[in-house]
Design an enzyme around this catalytic site. Structure first.
Site, PDB file in Angstrom:
ATOM      1  N   HIS A  35      29.655  -9.763  -3.141  1.00  0.00           N
ATOM      2  CA  HIS A  35      30.550  -9.258  -4.189  1.00  0.00           C
ATOM      3  C   HIS A  35      31.994  -9.618  -3.876  1.00  0.00           C
ATOM      4  O   HIS A  35      32.411  -9.624  -2.722  1.00  0.00           O
ATOM      5  CB  HIS A  35      30.383  -7.736  -4.350  1.00  0.00           C
ATOM      6  CG  HIS A  35      29.152  -7.393  -5.099  1.00  0.00           C
ATOM      7  ND1 HIS A  35      27.897  -7.470  -4.539  1.00  0.00           N
ATOM      8  CD2 HIS A  35      28.979  -7.030  -6.386  1.00  0.00           C
ATOM      9  CE1 HIS A  35      27.004  -7.144  -5.449  1.00  0.00           C
ATOM     10  NE2 HIS A  35      27.628  -6.879  -6.578  1.00  0.00           N
ATOM     11  N   PRO A  36      32.755  -9.901  -4.935  1.00  0.00           N
ATOM     12  CA  PRO A  36      34.149 -10.295  -4.720  1.00  0.00           C
ATOM     13  C   PRO A  36      35.040  -9.105  -4.400  1.00  0.00           C
ATOM     14  O   PRO A  36      34.750  -7.976  -4.776  1.00  0.00           O
ATOM     15  CB  PRO A  36      34.539 -10.890  -6.073  1.00  0.00           C
ATOM     16  CG  PRO A  36      33.699 -10.130  -7.051  1.00  0.00           C
ATOM     17  CD  PRO A  36      32.377  -9.905  -6.344  1.00  0.00           C
ATOM     18  N   GLN A  57      36.070  -7.406 -14.084  1.00  0.00           N
ATOM     19  CA  GLN A  57      37.358  -7.011 -13.522  1.00  0.00           C
ATOM     20  C   GLN A  57      38.435  -6.994 -14.601  1.00  0.00           C
ATOM     21  O   GLN A  57      39.281  -6.100 -14.632  1.00  0.00           O
ATOM     22  CB  GLN A  57      37.743  -7.933 -12.361  1.00  0.00           C
ATOM     23  CG  GLN A  57      36.884  -7.677 -11.126  1.00  0.00           C
ATOM     24  CD  GLN A  57      37.477  -8.263  -9.867  1.00  0.00           C
ATOM     25  OE1 GLN A  57      38.690  -8.305  -9.701  1.00  0.00           O
ATOM     26  NE2 GLN A  57      36.624  -8.684  -8.948  1.00  0.00           N
ATOM     27  N   PHE A 100      34.949  -3.630  -1.105  1.00  0.00           N
ATOM     28  CA  PHE A 100      34.804  -2.396  -1.869  1.00  0.00           C
ATOM     29  C   PHE A 100      34.090  -2.733  -3.171  1.00  0.00           C
ATOM     30  O   PHE A 100      34.478  -3.658  -3.880  1.00  0.00           O
ATOM     31  CB  PHE A 100      36.183  -1.799  -2.169  1.00  0.00           C
ATOM     32  CG  PHE A 100      36.116  -0.573  -3.033  1.00  0.00           C
ATOM     33  CD1 PHE A 100      35.812   0.656  -2.487  1.00  0.00           C
ATOM     34  CD2 PHE A 100      36.345  -0.663  -4.399  1.00  0.00           C
ATOM     35  CE1 PHE A 100      35.736   1.789  -3.283  1.00  0.00           C
ATOM     36  CE2 PHE A 100      36.289   0.462  -5.203  1.00  0.00           C
ATOM     37  CZ  PHE A 100      35.972   1.685  -4.650  1.00  0.00           C
ATOM     38  N   VAL A 103      33.207  -1.627 -12.149  1.00  0.00           N
ATOM     39  CA  VAL A 103      34.514  -1.605 -12.798  1.00  0.00           C
ATOM     40  C   VAL A 103      34.425  -1.421 -14.308  1.00  0.00           C
ATOM     41  O   VAL A 103      35.377  -0.936 -14.918  1.00  0.00           O
ATOM     42  CB  VAL A 103      35.367  -2.848 -12.459  1.00  0.00           C
ATOM     43  CG1 VAL A 103      35.693  -2.883 -10.985  1.00  0.00           C
ATOM     44  CG2 VAL A 103      34.704  -4.127 -12.914  1.00  0.00           C
TER      45      VAL A 103
END
Length: 171
Positions: free
Chosen positions: A65-66, A86, A117, A121
């Site tokens: 995950h980014p 995002q 983290f 979102v």
């Protein structure tokens, strides 16, 4: 769901593999559990496969995950889904002060847990995300890994819904 159940493995993984960031193995393993009674059943099977994976596989999934709120163009691994998600929370339009706060919390989180983290979102705004980052820094590593997997499950559910809607629209 009848259409999903008739897909060959390659097409199933192509469509549903992106539910789990850079981790098509979840869909590959779920494929063998067809036929799915409905979307909820398919999602439960995929969640089961994610949670029964080895610790190493789970950590690789989490690490795929980014980092949230990176500046556009900085992360070449950012998937279209992640970029869209995002943006939906306003993370692509941060003030310099907000960006600095995200940067500091991302750095503290990565230093403590060694993972990015993760939060769904699409179900949050930037204020809630920042508050959760601060709150979750108090977790112990095992709790945070489970929390990250729970958030991945939320992300996957929303992505699955989108994929199924696109399939429906295409027919």
């Amino acid at each position: 769901m009848a259409r999903v159940n008739t897909l060959d493995e390659a097409r199933f993984v192509e469509l549903f593999g992106p539910m789990y960031e850079h981790s098509p193995w979840v869909a590959e393993r779920a494929f063998d559990h067809r036929p799915f009674a409905d979307a909820a059943h398919m999602l439960r099977v995929m969640d089961h496969e994610m949670r029964r994976a080895t610790d190493g596989e789970q950590m690789a999934l989490i690490r795929a995950h980014p980092e949230l709120a990176r500046r556009a163009g900085v992360d070449p691994t950012l998937t279209d889904a992640s970029a869209t998600e995002q943006a939906s929370a306003g993370l692509d339009r941060l003030t310099p002060e907000e960006f600095a706060r995200f940067r500091a919390l991302n750095d503290a989180y990565a230093a403590k847990f060694g993972i990015p983290f993760i939060i769904c979102v699409r179900l949050a705004d930037k204020e809630r995300i920042l508050a959760e980052m601060q709150r979750r820094l108090e977790h112990d590593p095992d709790t945070e890994i489970q929390t990250a997997l729970d958030e991945i499950a939320r992300i996957a559910a929303l992505r699955q819904d989108g994929i199924l809607r696109q399939m429906e629209d295409a027919s």
